[in-house]
Scaffold this motif. Structure first.
Motif, mmCIF file in Angstrom:
data_model
loop_
_atom_site.group_PDB
_atom_site.id
_atom_site.type_symbol
_atom_site.label_atom_id
_atom_site.label_comp_id
_atom_site.label_asym_id
_atom_site.label_seq_id
_atom_site.Cartn_x
_atom_site.Cartn_y
_atom_site.Cartn_z
ATOM 1 N N LEU A 60 -5.383 -15.252 -0.356
ATOM 2 C CA LEU A 60 -6.392 -15.062 0.691
ATOM 3 C C LEU A 60 -6.602 -13.584 1.033
ATOM 4 N N GLN A 61 -5.667 -12.753 0.630
ATOM 5 C CA GLN A 61 -5.873 -11.300 0.758
ATOM 6 C C GLN A 61 -6.934 -10.816 -0.220
ATOM 7 N N GLN A 62 -7.248 -11.657 -1.199
ATOM 8 C CA GLN A 62 -8.134 -11.267 -2.305
ATOM 9 C C GLN A 62 -7.631 -9.975 -2.959
ATOM 10 N N PRO A 63 -6.378 -10.033 -3.453
ATOM 11 C CA PRO A 63 -5.786 -8.823 -4.039
ATOM 12 C C PRO A 63 -6.227 -8.614 -5.476
ATOM 13 N N ARG A 64 -5.861 -7.451 -6.008
ATOM 14 C CA ARG A 64 -6.078 -7.197 -7.434
ATOM 15 C C ARG A 64 -4.767 -7.331 -8.198
ATOM 16 N N THR A 85 -0.986 7.523 -4.285
ATOM 17 C CA THR A 85 0.323 8.008 -3.813
ATOM 18 C C THR A 85 0.244 8.601 -2.409
ATOM 19 N N GLY A 86 -0.874 9.213 -2.080
ATOM 20 C CA GLY A 86 -0.936 9.920 -0.801
ATOM 21 C C GLY A 86 -1.825 9.231 0.233
ATOM 22 N N LEU A 87 -2.232 7.983 -0.016
ATOM 23 C CA LEU A 87 -3.153 7.330 0.924
ATOM 24 C C LEU A 87 -2.510 7.152 2.303
ATOM 25 N N ARG A 88 -3.327 7.251 3.319
ATOM 26 C CA ARG A 88 -2.851 7.098 4.706
ATOM 27 C C ARG A 88 -3.801 6.175 5.470
ATOM 28 N N GLY A 89 -3.330 5.685 6.626
ATOM 29 C CA GLY A 89 -4.175 4.951 7.569
ATOM 30 C C GLY A 89 -4.910 3.782 6.947
ATOM 31 N N ARG A 137 -3.866 0.828 4.201
ATOM 32 C CA ARG A 137 -3.940 -0.609 4.517
ATOM 33 C C ARG A 137 -4.760 -1.333 3.457
ATOM 34 N N ARG A 138 -5.863 -0.736 3.046
ATOM 35 C CA ARG A 138 -6.714 -1.385 2.025
ATOM 36 C C ARG A 138 -5.978 -1.486 0.689
ATOM 37 N N TRP A 139 -5.194 -0.451 0.355
ATOM 38 C CA TRP A 139 -4.416 -0.504 -0.880
ATOM 39 C C TRP A 139 -3.374 -1.636 -0.808
ATOM 40 N N ARG A 140 -2.753 -1.770 0.360
ATOM 41 C CA ARG A 140 -1.754 -2.850 0.510
ATOM 42 C C ARG A 140 -2.402 -4.222 0.436
ATOM 43 N N MET A 191 7.541 0.644 -4.249
ATOM 44 C CA MET A 191 6.826 1.926 -4.282
ATOM 45 C C MET A 191 5.357 1.713 -4.626
ATOM 46 N N ILE A 192 5.089 0.688 -5.448
ATOM 47 C CA ILE A 192 3.696 0.490 -5.876
ATOM 48 C C ILE A 192 2.799 0.204 -4.676
ATOM 49 N N ASN A 193 3.279 -0.629 -3.728
ATOM 50 C CA ASN A 193 2.401 -0.847 -2.565
ATOM 51 C C ASN A 193 2.786 0.052 -1.383
#
Ligand SMILES: Nc1ncnc2c1ncn2[C@@H]1O[C@H](COP(=O)(O)OP(=O)(O)OP(=O)(O)O)[C@@H](O)[C@H]1O
Length: 277
Positions: A164-168, A66-70, A74-77, A46-48
């Motif tokens: 390499l995604q440079q995630p947080r 919670t409501g991000l789209r498009g 993708r940037r959140w993922r 659920m987090i991603n």
């Protein structure tokens, strides 16, 4: 700060995750434990947003995700890289290309052309991939096919790909459940290294309590979708485990191990957790 507020997920009559509230500061390494079906994977997914919540909110850095789209979703993922029990590498591709796949999140247009990818990456991206592999003693296998590597090596390649995604955040769903204790240790060491050195928040589902105690700053214990314990490793005593789960620690680990990896039933009574060097 990652904040989960009243997070709930129902599948028909089953409430997989039930009103979970957690605030996770940046840079914390959190172990999520629980029996099979406790809701650990659903919580991570659920987090991603691989799984949509039925109720509740996910906030990161004060922003509601919670409501991000498009493109925003993708940037959140990209911000929260996922590590899976079965590594999810492209077996027939070499290690270096598998790591470079992590850059695709920054270039969504390239998805689907995985076989001819290598030459599409810049020299800087390739250097970044080699550097990541080198950190985890994998530089010399960079040109080997992924399926020639041990499980522990493959999972460390998956960690390099995630980097390499440079995630947080790193979300690791039973990252060592398919590995023997020696390989499991190399993978947990790598996760702790990215947590400590890169300051990445790590949330990992684990079934060995001692592994969670040895590696994590904080342990969250789930039972039937609910958080039953949220505290430091020292606070999660054997007595507390018995109180939460109604079984001894050995019995708990045995059940968890059989659930995630029924084929491999190591003698957990004699080898609980991992030995830390
Ligand atoms: N896609 C789905 N459809 C229906 N039910 C699901 C789905 N995903 C999970 N569940 C149910 O939700 C509950 C929690 O499952 P989840 O996989 O999150 O638990 P877990 O603690 O990760 O277990 P395990 O350690 O076995 O992976 C279980 O009862 C499971 O059967």
């Amino acid at each position: 700060m990652l904040e989960l507020q009243g997070l709930t997920r129902r599948f028909g009559a089953v409430t997989a995750v039930n009103d979970v509230n957690l605030s996770i500061p940046d840079g914390q390494m959190v172990g999520v434990i629980g029996r099979s079906g406790a809701g650990k994977s659903t919580l991570l997914r659920m987090i991603n947003r691989l799984t949509e919540p039925s109720e509740g909110r996910i906030q990161y850095g004060g922003r509601d995700v919670t409501g991000l789209r498009g493109g925003e979703l993708r940037r959140w993922r990209t911000d929260c890289a996922m590590i899976f029990q079965q590594f999810n590498l492209v077996q027939r591709l070499d290690v270096l290309t598998n790591v470079l796949v992590g850059r695709l999140n920054h270039r969504p247009g390239l998805m689907g052309t995985v076989t001819s990818l290598f030459k599409m990456f810049t020299a800087a991206e390739r250097a970044m991939a080699i550097q990541a592999l080198d950190r985890f003693d994998l530089a010399e296998v960079a040109l080997q096919r992924a399926d020639t590597l041990s499980g522990g090596q493959q999972q460390r390649v998956a960690i390099c790909r995630a980097l390499l995604q440079q995630p947080r955040l790193i979300l690791a769903d039973e990252p060592i459940a398919s590995l023997d204790p020696r390989n499991a240790k190399t993978v947990m060491d790598a996760l702790r290294q990215v947590n400590r050195e890169d300051g990445l928040t790590v949330l990992t589902n684990l079934h060995h309590l001692n592994t969670a105690r040895q590696y994590c700053d904080r342990i969250v214990a789930m039972q039937a979708g609910r958080v039953m314990f949220d505290g430091t490793p020292a606070e999660l005593t054997s007595a507390r485990v018995q109180e939460i789960y109604g079984v001894t620690e050995d019995e708990f680990e045995e059940q968890a191990q059989e659930a995630v990896n029924p084929a491999a039933r190591p003698p957990l009574r004699t080898k609980p957790g991992l030995a830390v060097a």
